[in-house]
Design an enzyme around this catalytic site. Structure first.
Site, PDB file in Angstrom:
ATOM      1  N   TRP A 189       0.734  -1.109  -0.094  1.00 56.37           N
ATOM      2  CA  TRP A 189       0.158  -0.047   0.054  1.00 56.37           C
ATOM      3  C   TRP A 189       0.830   1.352   0.034  1.00 56.37           C
ATOM      4  O   TRP A 189       0.132   2.429  -0.346  1.00 56.37           O
ATOM      5  CB  TRP A 189      -0.833  -0.013   1.329  1.00 56.37           C
ATOM      6  CG  TRP A 189      -0.144  -0.469   2.602  1.00 56.37           C
ATOM      7  CD1 TRP A 189      -0.034  -1.730   3.102  1.00 56.37           C
ATOM      8  CD2 TRP A 189       0.807   0.391   3.352  1.00 56.37           C
ATOM      9  NE1 TRP A 189       0.789  -1.768   4.012  1.00 56.37           N
ATOM     10  CE2 TRP A 189       1.397  -0.593   4.208  1.00 56.37           C
ATOM     11  CE3 TRP A 189       1.141   1.645   3.186  1.00 56.37           C
ATOM     12  CZ2 TRP A 189       2.262  -0.118   5.333  1.00 56.37           C
ATOM     13  CZ3 TRP A 189       2.153   2.089   4.138  1.00 56.37           C
ATOM     14  CH2 TRP A 189       2.496   1.149   5.150  1.00 56.37           C
ATOM     15  N   LYS A 213      -2.538  -7.564  -7.994  1.00 56.61           N
ATOM     16  CA  LYS A 213      -3.273  -7.732  -6.851  1.00 56.61           C
ATOM     17  C   LYS A 213      -2.761  -6.572  -5.778  1.00 56.61           C
ATOM     18  O   LYS A 213      -1.753  -6.666  -5.433  1.00 56.61           O
ATOM     19  CB  LYS A 213      -3.267  -9.001  -6.186  1.00 56.61           C
ATOM     20  CG  LYS A 213      -4.143  -9.201  -5.114  1.00 56.61           C
ATOM     21  CD  LYS A 213      -3.693  -9.892  -3.735  1.00 56.61           C
ATOM     22  CE  LYS A 213      -2.898  -9.129  -2.817  1.00 56.61           C
ATOM     23  NZ  LYS A 213      -3.556  -8.134  -2.414  1.00 56.61           N
ATOM     24  N   GLU A 286      10.838  -7.953  -3.815  1.00 57.90           N
ATOM     25  CA  GLU A 286      11.085  -6.714  -3.107  1.00 57.90           C
ATOM     26  C   GLU A 286      10.778  -6.597  -1.881  1.00 57.90           C
ATOM     27  O   GLU A 286       9.577  -6.482  -1.774  1.00 57.90           O
ATOM     28  CB  GLU A 286      11.033  -5.512  -4.118  1.00 57.90           C
ATOM     29  CG  GLU A 286      11.312  -5.671  -5.532  1.00 57.90           C
ATOM     30  CD  GLU A 286      12.718  -5.780  -5.618  1.00 57.90           C
ATOM     31  OE1 GLU A 286      13.600  -5.035  -4.964  1.00 57.90           O
ATOM     32  OE2 GLU A 286      13.210  -6.178  -6.874  1.00 57.90           O
ATOM     33  N   LEU A 287      11.590  -6.733  -1.008  1.00 56.71           N
ATOM     34  CA  LEU A 287      10.971  -6.782   0.726  1.00 56.71           C
ATOM     35  C   LEU A 287      11.660  -5.777   1.273  1.00 56.71           C
ATOM     36  O   LEU A 287      11.919  -4.704   1.038  1.00 56.71           O
ATOM     37  CB  LEU A 287      11.603  -8.370   1.088  1.00 56.71           C
ATOM     38  CG  LEU A 287      11.243  -9.631   0.135  1.00 56.71           C
ATOM     39  CD1 LEU A 287      11.913 -10.892   0.609  1.00 56.71           C
ATOM     40  CD2 LEU A 287       9.977  -9.762   0.002  1.00 56.71           C
ATOM     41  N   CYS A 320       9.810   1.737   1.307  1.00 51.08           N
ATOM     42  CA  CYS A 320      10.891   0.745   1.483  1.00 51.08           C
ATOM     43  C   CYS A 320      12.372   1.149   1.610  1.00 51.08           C
ATOM     44  O   CYS A 320      13.334   0.774   2.335  1.00 51.08           O
ATOM     45  CB  CYS A 320      10.543  -0.197   0.597  1.00 51.08           C
ATOM     46  SG  CYS A 320      10.896   0.325  -1.118  1.00 51.08           S
ATOM     47  N   GLU A 418      12.281  -3.439  11.437  1.00 47.94           N
ATOM     48  CA  GLU A 418      11.827  -2.332  10.568  1.00 47.94           C
ATOM     49  C   GLU A 418      10.623  -1.834  10.898  1.00 47.94           C
ATOM     50  O   GLU A 418       9.578  -2.665  11.453  1.00 47.94           O
ATOM     51  CB  GLU A 418      11.391  -2.813   8.939  1.00 47.94           C
ATOM     52  CG  GLU A 418      11.015  -1.906   8.155  1.00 47.94           C
ATOM     53  CD  GLU A 418      10.528  -2.636   6.849  1.00 47.94           C
ATOM     54  OE1 GLU A 418       9.751  -3.535   6.662  1.00 47.94           O
ATOM     55  OE2 GLU A 418      10.658  -1.763   5.717  1.00 47.94           O
TER      56      GLU A 418
END
Ligand code: NAD
Length: 550
Positions: A189, A213, A286-287, A320, A418
């Protein structure tokens, strides 16, 4: 409304922690809070783009900045994903047969339409995500740039390439790239337009169909972009956007796609990677991150202070590649830290649909809870607050002040986990070596930033940092915006990368086609195998001496 972070405020109200579902009813949304461009009719049209195979429950989309309901989209099901995949498989071959140059024209028209219609989608991004307009604008530039980049380069990347053949002159070899088929894109989001659509663009350019999605909380920007792509000439069925909760739709999407592009948390990444592995399909991830900024002894503080503020607080720290750890050289600590803390404190918080606020809202009460928990845990264990440290329910239910901490230690959650919010911890270091060592001491390796007047030294230090991208004298935009170069995380921050050549070729299956002329790669005619082996051995030795051969 806009308010300076430093102004007095009250503590968080219990309502601010309410779940999105329990927020005000649709009737209580005041139309004026949507601004002049976003109408119920537009939101209804976007929701109608979602492919559903029957009557579905509705998911309420909440505006984080006010807690009111923006609109509703279908609560998609596994059957809807399966039907979308069938539609995509029907539409994809024709799209793939088109010239790459013709597909590129669609992307070019899309980029142009996006730039000219930006105000509408800027409103949507702000309303569904809560971020400030200046940060939403980054998404416009990013998507336009990515679209143009792949429109320009895709025909070249996809063209069959000549490769060295097994035997010079006798073997002619080409590398072909074929679209995978149906690509699934799962996105979070925090950048609902950028992450909702930009990874789909190279997949489409390569001739794939895409099922996107977006996160349950922010479906409208991706739906809007899908509508704009249709207007730009994308054939029906080639891109579909399904809406609903990730845990319900993610599995079916992995089940039906030929490649998965996932952006989100490391925790969810591990779940979907296992699902993709069981189907033996490729994926790119991509984390998360715990990014570090290094302020060296010779940093130009006039540039570094605003740069570090951008690094920590862009998109309310829900970026991120934004920074949560800062290593400041001992020799500039006293000059830098008070200026940085003051700049953080003077950021104006607000949620107007214009460029006035410097920082917007967090996405949800859950995110506010994480931020509040990390800060109070740190403070209760001895960390010192240099700026911020409080929720701002006087501005909106999910606002939190730009927060600067010092004295944080490994026993505090904020040290290594994080936070994904506007919180940065400052550490005093004795020089570049200590800064590098501490920056690398993390399970994550996404994006780092180095500030120095000596850019040659900056590059040397950057190359010793364990992160997929490193910006010298910039927070994150220089490396991210260099779309020609790969962007991806090391360690627990990702698998594979987006952007550049890999960013499109990963959506293809490589195929090697070799044509053999005149002689077979076997003993010709009645040549005895032993003679052939001897001749080939001599040929191998000779070939090694030819330029360009291995
Ligand atoms: P998340 O992993 O909870 O959600 C991301 C997406 O996965 C959403 O679309 C969600 O609906 C879906 N999802 C959730 N559970 C699922 C499941 N079981 N199966 C399939 N899909 C599922 O992520 P989040 O916490 O909402 O987003 C923030 C995270 O994303 C942060 O960790 C941030 O660092 C990361 N992120 C990384 C990048 C990058 O480029 N590396 C970019 C943006 C965000």
């Amino acid at each position: 409304m806009t308010a300076a972070a430093a102004s007095p405020e009250s503590a968080a109200s219990s309502e601010s922690a309410a779940s999105p579902e329990s927020a005000a009813s649709p009737e209580s949304a005041r139309p004026e809070s949507l601004g002049p461009r976003i109408t119920a009719e537009l939101l209804g049209r976007l929701a109608a783009r979602v492919p559903v195979a029957g009557r579905r429950d509705q998911v309420a989309i909440t505006m984080p900045a006010t807690g009111k309901i923006l609109g509703h989209v279908p609560h998609g099901t596994a059957d809807d994903v399966a039907a979308a995949a069938e539609t995509a498989r029907g539409a994809q071959p024709r799209w793939a047969r088109m010239d790459a140059a013709d597909r590129s024209k669609v992307l070019l028209r899309f980029a142009e339409l996006l730039l000219s219609r930006q105000d509408e989608v800027l409103d949507l991004i702000q309303l569904e995500n809560g971020k400030a307009r200046r940060h939403a604008f980054e998404e416009i530039i990013d998507v336009a740039q990515t679209s143009r980049y792949y429109a320009r380069t895709a025909p070249r990347y996809l063209r069959p390439q000549r490769r060295a053949g097994a035997l010079p002159a006798l073997t002619q070899t080409w590398e072909y790239h074929h679209p995978k088929g149906v690509v699934g894109v799962i996105s979070p989001w925090n950048y609902p337009l950028t992450l909702g659509i930009s990874d789909a663009l190279p997949a489409l350019a390569a001739g794939n169909a895409v099922i996107a999605k977006p996160d349950r909380q922010t479906p409208y920007s991706a739906l809007w972009a899908a509508g704009l792509l249709a207007e730009a000439g994308l054939p029906p069925g080639v891109l579909q956007v399904v809406t609903g909760p990730g845990p319900e739709l993610g599995g079916p999407l992995v089940e039906h796609c030929d490649f998965l592009m996932f952006t989100g948390s490391t925790r969810t990444g591990r779940i979907v990677a296992a699902q993709a592995a069981s189907r033996l399909i490729e994926y790119s991830m991509e984390l998360g991150g715990k990014n570090a900024i290094l302020v060296l002894a010779d940093a130009d503080l006039r540039r570094t202070v605003p740069g570090a503020v951008r690094a920590a607080f862009s998109s309310t720290g829900q970026l991120c590649i934004s920074m949560e750890r800062m290593y400041v050289d001992d020799s500039v600590w006293d000059a830098f830290v008070p200026r940085f803390a003051k700049a953080a404190s003077s950021l104006r918080l607000g949620h107007s649909l214009d460029y006035k606020p410097d920082m917007g809202s967090l996405i949800s009460p859950a995110q506010l809870d994480t931020v509040t928990r990390h800060v109070s845990d740190a403070v209760s264990k001895g960390a010192e607050l240099l700026a911020g440290g409080k929720p701002r329910p006087d501005i909106g239910p999910c606002f939190y002040e730009p927060t600067v901490l010092t004295g944080t230690s490994p026993d505090m959650a904020v040290y290594a986990d994080e936070t994904f919010g506007p919180v940065i911890s400052l550490y005093r270091v004795s020089g570049a070596e200590e800064a590098i060592k501490l920056a690398n001491d993390s399970c994550y390796g996404l994006n780092f930033s180095v500030w120095t007047r000596d850019t040659r030294k900056g590059r040397q230090i950057a190359s010793r940092l364990e992160a997929g991208t490193v910006n010298v004298n910039e927070a994150y935009a220089a490396a991210w915006g260099s779309v020609d170069a790969p962007m991806g995380g090391w360690k627990d921050s990702g698998v594979g990368s987006r952007h550049g050549e890999h960013g499109i070729l990963k959506y293809t299956d490589a195929q090697t086609i070799a044509v053999q002329h005149l002689l077979p790669i076997a003993p010709p005619g009645r040549t005895p195998p032993a003679t052939y082996a001897k001749a080939m051995t001599a040929a191998m030795r000779a070939l090694q001496r030819l330029p360009g051969r291995t």
